[in-house]
Design a protein around this motif. Structure first.
Motif, PDB file in Angstrom:
ATOM      1  N   ASN A 170      24.609 -33.090 -10.324  1.00 17.16           N
ATOM      2  CA  ASN A 170      25.458 -32.672  -9.387  1.00 17.16           C
ATOM      3  C   ASN A 170      25.979 -30.993  -9.466  1.00 17.16           C
ATOM      4  OD1 ASN A 170      25.398 -35.069  -8.283  1.00 17.16           O
ATOM      5  ND2 ASN A 170      27.726 -35.884  -8.869  1.00 17.16           N
ATOM      6  N   ARG A 171      25.500 -30.487 -10.363  1.00 17.37           N
ATOM      7  CA  ARG A 171      25.748 -29.139 -10.975  1.00 17.37           C
ATOM      8  C   ARG A 171      27.128 -28.989 -11.261  1.00 17.37           C
ATOM      9  NH1 ARG A 171      22.420 -28.869  -6.567  1.00 17.37           N
ATOM     10  NH2 ARG A 171      20.268 -27.256  -6.731  1.00 17.37           N
ATOM     11  N   ASP A 172      27.872 -29.991 -11.838  1.00 14.77           N
ATOM     12  CA  ASP A 172      29.223 -30.035 -12.360  1.00 14.77           C
ATOM     13  C   ASP A 172      29.711 -30.102 -13.628  1.00 14.77           C
ATOM     14  OD1 ASP A 172      28.560 -32.613 -12.340  1.00 14.77           O
ATOM     15  OD2 ASP A 172      30.051 -33.470 -11.000  1.00 14.77           O
ATOM     16  N   VAL A 173      28.549 -30.454 -14.608  1.00 12.88           N
ATOM     17  CA  VAL A 173      28.603 -30.649 -16.016  1.00 12.88           C
ATOM     18  C   VAL A 173      27.614 -30.123 -16.898  1.00 12.88           C
ATOM     19  CG1 VAL A 173      27.418 -33.102 -15.818  1.00 12.88           C
ATOM     20  CG2 VAL A 173      29.329 -32.499 -17.728  1.00 12.88           C
ATOM     21  N   SER A 174      27.857 -29.390 -17.905  1.00 18.37           N
ATOM     22  CA  SER A 174      27.060 -28.854 -18.771  1.00 18.37           C
ATOM     23  C   SER A 174      26.986 -29.736 -20.085  1.00 18.37           C
ATOM     24  CB  SER A 174      27.304 -27.405 -19.002  1.00 18.37           C
ATOM     25  OG  SER A 174      28.349 -27.299 -19.786  1.00 18.37           O
ATOM     26  N   CYS A 175      26.112 -29.361 -20.975  1.00 17.96           N
ATOM     27  CA  CYS A 175      26.150 -29.637 -22.368  1.00 17.96           C
ATOM     28  C   CYS A 175      27.615 -29.396 -23.090  1.00 17.96           C
ATOM     29  CB  CYS A 175      25.192 -29.242 -23.271  1.00 17.96           C
ATOM     30  SG  CYS A 175      23.397 -29.392 -22.531  1.00 17.96           S
ATOM     31  N   ALA A 176      28.156 -28.397 -22.744  1.00 16.97           N
ATOM     32  CA  ALA A 176      29.414 -27.852 -23.425  1.00 16.97           C
ATOM     33  C   ALA A 176      30.523 -28.792 -22.983  1.00 16.97           C
ATOM     34  CB  ALA A 176      29.495 -26.468 -23.265  1.00 16.97           C
ATOM     35  N   THR A 177      30.556 -29.541 -21.681  1.00 12.47           N
ATOM     36  CA  THR A 177      31.553 -30.178 -20.980  1.00 12.47           C
ATOM     37  C   THR A 177      32.050 -31.105 -22.350  1.00 12.47           C
ATOM     38  OG1 THR A 177      30.797 -29.915 -19.039  1.00 12.47           O
ATOM     39  CG2 THR A 177      32.441 -31.684 -19.352  1.00 12.47           C
ATOM     40  N   CYS A 178      31.034 -31.867 -22.893  1.00  7.24           N
ATOM     41  CA  CYS A 178      31.285 -32.749 -23.820  1.00  7.24           C
ATOM     42  C   CYS A 178      31.188 -32.173 -25.335  1.00  7.24           C
ATOM     43  CB  CYS A 178      30.670 -34.195 -23.671  1.00  7.24           C
ATOM     44  SG  CYS A 178      30.666 -34.858 -22.127  1.00  7.24           S
ATOM     45  N   HIS A 179      30.617 -31.145 -25.664  1.00  9.72           N
ATOM     46  CA  HIS A 179      30.523 -30.642 -26.482  1.00  9.72           C
ATOM     47  C   HIS A 179      31.190 -29.375 -26.882  1.00  9.72           C
ATOM     48  CE1 HIS A 179      27.583 -33.956 -28.214  1.00  9.72           C
ATOM     49  NE2 HIS A 179      27.115 -33.793 -26.797  1.00  9.72           N
ATOM     50  N   GLN A 180      32.412 -29.102 -26.931  1.00 10.36           N
ATOM     51  CA  GLN A 180      33.245 -28.009 -26.892  1.00 10.36           C
ATOM     52  C   GLN A 180      33.534 -27.330 -28.056  1.00 10.36           C
ATOM     53  OE1 GLN A 180      36.993 -29.446 -24.891  1.00 10.36           O
ATOM     54  NE2 GLN A 180      35.914 -30.888 -23.820  1.00 10.36           N
ATOM     55  N   PRO A 181      33.128 -26.009 -28.319  1.00  8.82           N
ATOM     56  CA  PRO A 181      33.408 -25.137 -29.419  1.00  8.82           C
ATOM     57  C   PRO A 181      34.587 -25.268 -30.041  1.00  8.82           C
ATOM     58  CG  PRO A 181      32.290 -23.746 -27.514  1.00  8.82           C
ATOM     59  CD  PRO A 181      32.648 -25.145 -26.858  1.00  8.82           C
ATOM     60  N   GLU A 182      35.695 -25.372 -29.349  1.00 12.83           N
ATOM     61  CA  GLU A 182      37.114 -25.347 -30.073  1.00 12.83           C
ATOM     62  C   GLU A 182      37.274 -26.682 -30.423  1.00 12.83           C
ATOM     63  OE1 GLU A 182      37.899 -25.762 -25.471  1.00 12.83           O
ATOM     64  OE2 GLU A 182      36.214 -24.921 -26.685  1.00 12.83           O
ATOM     65  N   PHE A 183      36.324 -27.690 -30.200  1.00 14.83           N
ATOM     66  CA  PHE A 183      36.543 -28.828 -30.870  1.00 14.83           C
ATOM     67  C   PHE A 183      35.328 -29.507 -31.930  1.00 14.83           C
ATOM     68  CE2 PHE A 183      39.412 -29.593 -27.282  1.00 14.83           C
ATOM     69  CZ  PHE A 183      40.600 -29.814 -27.867  1.00 14.83           C
ATOM     70  N   ASN A 184      34.747 -28.610 -32.385  1.00 14.12           N
ATOM     71  CA  ASN A 184      33.441 -28.578 -33.283  1.00 14.12           C
ATOM     72  C   ASN A 184      32.521 -29.052 -32.572  1.00 14.12           C
ATOM     73  OD1 ASN A 184      33.480 -28.825 -36.555  1.00 14.12           O
ATOM     74  ND2 ASN A 184      32.067 -30.101 -35.777  1.00 14.12           N
ATOM     75  N   TYR A 185      32.285 -28.704 -31.285  1.00 13.44           N
ATOM     76  CA  TYR A 185      31.337 -28.942 -30.592  1.00 13.44           C
ATOM     77  C   TYR A 185      31.337 -30.288 -30.232  1.00 13.44           C
ATOM     78  CZ  TYR A 185      29.698 -24.314 -30.299  1.00 13.44           C
ATOM     79  OH  TYR A 185      29.552 -22.866 -30.018  1.00 13.44           O
ATOM     80  N   ALA A 186      32.532 -30.897 -30.485  1.00  8.30           N
ATOM     81  CA  ALA A 186      32.701 -32.571 -30.010  1.00  8.30           C
ATOM     82  C   ALA A 186      33.531 -32.531 -28.955  1.00  8.30           C
ATOM     83  CB  ALA A 186      32.991 -33.399 -31.195  1.00  8.30           C
ATOM     84  N   GLU A 187      34.268 -33.453 -28.879  1.00  9.51           N
ATOM     85  CA  GLU A 187      35.367 -33.474 -27.774  1.00  9.51           C
ATOM     86  C   GLU A 187      36.427 -34.592 -28.166  1.00  9.51           C
ATOM     87  OE1 GLU A 187      35.820 -34.023 -22.976  1.00  9.51           O
ATOM     88  OE2 GLU A 187      34.275 -35.256 -23.901  1.00  9.51           O
ATOM     89  N   PHE A 188      37.673 -34.387 -27.935  1.00 11.92           N
ATOM     90  CA  PHE A 188      38.943 -35.173 -28.288  1.00 11.92           C
ATOM     91  C   PHE A 188      38.967 -36.490 -27.608  1.00 11.92           C
ATOM     92  CE2 PHE A 188      42.227 -34.477 -25.555  1.00 11.92           C
ATOM     93  CZ  PHE A 188      41.825 -33.589 -24.487  1.00 11.92           C
ATOM     94  N   LEU A 189      38.374 -36.660 -26.455  1.00 10.37           N
ATOM     95  CA  LEU A 189      38.487 -37.674 -25.702  1.00 10.37           C
ATOM     96  C   LEU A 189      38.121 -38.893 -26.368  1.00 10.37           C
ATOM     97  CD1 LEU A 189      37.886 -36.432 -21.963  1.00 10.37           C
ATOM     98  CD2 LEU A 189      40.222 -36.774 -23.216  1.00 10.37           C
ATOM     99  N   GLU A 190      38.319 -40.116 -26.115  1.00  8.49           N
ATOM    100  CA  GLU A 190      37.827 -41.343 -26.804  1.00  8.49           C
ATOM    101  C   GLU A 190      36.505 -41.591 -26.323  1.00  8.49           C
ATOM    102  OE1 GLU A 190      38.817 -46.116 -26.194  1.00  8.49           O
ATOM    103  OE2 GLU A 190      40.449 -44.868 -26.900  1.00  8.49           O
ATOM    104  N   THR A 191      36.133 -41.733 -25.213  1.00  9.65           N
ATOM    105  CA  THR A 191      34.560 -41.405 -24.474  1.00  9.65           C
ATOM    106  C   THR A 191      34.927 -40.149 -23.527  1.00  9.65           C
ATOM    107  OG1 THR A 191      34.697 -43.346 -23.106  1.00  9.65           O
ATOM    108  CG2 THR A 191      34.065 -43.737 -25.385  1.00  9.65           C
TER     109      THR A 191
END
Length: 402
Positions: free
Chosen positions: A85-106
């Protein structure tokens, strides 16, 4: 009469001899059982079972890193052009400020809006949350590394269930996954062809691919797409924690309290699974971790036995929540979870006691040791890694996604 007496005496002697043999046999069996019991005496791992990370990564022979590949991979990593859908990238769930992870449960993948705490599904949505907690990409260049053994990056174990090997193979899996990046508009067998066709139509990308893969007739293809992303991901390393410095000979890199925590970590049995330079044996273990509430179905894992891969313990400060379901919010909760396991408590009702991994049930995590172990785990943090985000991406879409 003498003959009868002699016969009776011989019978008694044979009977006595038989009793002696049986007694010796039983004694031997008892000795053997005692030996077996001695063999089950708890073994405690040592600091030699851990290790410092290498200072540099190893590239696969068929994908040596170049500045051009890394630059291309960085753009692709942050560009939502790779999603259906051209609306999400690899970095959406792997964010630099969160150690290339994400703070959400899933995570919320495709068909979502916003980033970080503001991310939500679009109003018209029938897609589920991502199945498992978003693991950090930091240091995945070292996945599978073991002390004193040759390291083959193309065989590096990936994902919570080990379903892919090497960063090149890993890079394409989220693009093909319905709820992560593909979405409902494209078939799984068609999406990668669609992505390649999109990228081929963008002049800036054609130039970047030609520079990264010179001499190829049509460098924009699935294989080169995966190689570029993997080359960028191999730059995301943090190999100089205070623990690494300690292992390299700086005895003052850890405080006395942190050294006590290291000893508690070893005595508790944590290193039976969290071993080697990456603090992971990269094996599947059944621990009875509770399921996320974000999905209706229970996640039984790839072999339907609720076994999931041992995660690394590096840079945990930035990668909460923890476990494959993201159900444990703090390191204290993680250690209390293991204390519960040792006490016979199973938090997932779908897992039976006989299915639990004995390496976990035999651990000896005590409440009094938890704070010390957490102090030690904090020596595995290294904030000195690349967090830069490109100002724009060649597709012209919003960086990272909507």
């Amino acid at each position: 009469m003498r003959l009868r007496n002699k016969t009776a005496l011989q019978s008694r002697l044979r009977y006595s001899f038989l009793l002696v043999c049986m007694a010796l046999l039983c004694a031997g069996c008892g000795k053997e059982r005692g030996t077996l019991r001695q063999k089950k005496v708890k073994t405690i791992e040592t600091i030699a079972d851990l290790g410092a990370l290498p200072r540099f990564v190893t590239d696969p022979e068929d994908n040596p890193a170049t500045p051009e590949k890394i630059e291309l991979g960085r753009f692709l990593f942050f560009d939502p052009i790779l999603s259906g859908n051209r609306d999400v990238s690899c970095a959406t769930c792997h964010q630099p400020e969160f150690n290339y992870a994400e703070f959400l449960e899933t995570s919320i993948g495709v068909n979502g809006t916003g980033t970080g705490s503001k991310r939500r599904f679009n109003d018209s949505n029938d897609l589920p949350f991502v199945k498992r907690n978003s693991q950090s990409i930091l240091n995945t260049a070292f996945n599978g590394i073991k002390n004193g053994e040759p390291y083959k990056p193309e065989e590096a174990p990936m994902f919570w269930d080990l379903r892919a090997k090497g960063l090149e193979m890993q890079a394409l899996v989220p693009i093909r996954t319905l709820e992560e990046m593909r979405g409902a508009s494209f078939h799984e067998g068609r999406i990668l062809d669609e992505i390649v066709e999109r990228v081929q139509r963008i002049p800036a990308y054609k130039g970047l691919f030609a520079a990264a893969f010179p001499g190829e007739g049509e460098p924009v293809n699935q294989i080169n797409l995966s190689k570029a992303i993997a080359s960028f991901e191999r730059t995301l390393i943090a190999p100089n924690t205070r623990f690494d410095q300690y292992m390299r000979g700086d005895s003052n890199a850890l405080s006395s309290g942190e050294k006590d925590g290291l000893n508690s970590f070893l005595v508790a049995g944590c290193a039976k699974c969290h071993s080697g330079p990456m603090f992971s044996d990269y094996k599947l273990h059944t621990l009875g971790v509770p399921d996320t509430d974000n999905r209706k179905e229970s996640d039984a894992g790839i072999h339907l036995d609720y076994a999931f891969r041992t995660p690394t313990l590096r840079n945990l400060r930035y990668t909460a929540p923890y476990m494959h379901s993201g159900k444990l919010a703090t390191l204290d909760q993680v250690l209390m979870f293991y204390e519960d396991i040792a006490g016979g408590k199973i938090l997932n009702p779908h897992v039976k006691p006989e299915e639990m991994d004995s390496l976990a049930t035999d651990m000896d995590v005590n409440f009094r040791d938890i704070s010390r172990i957490v102090d030690f785990l904090n020596t595995l943090n290294d904030d000195n890694f690349d967090k830069s985000v490109p100002a724009s991406v060649p597709s012209g879409l919003p960086v990272t996604g909507l």
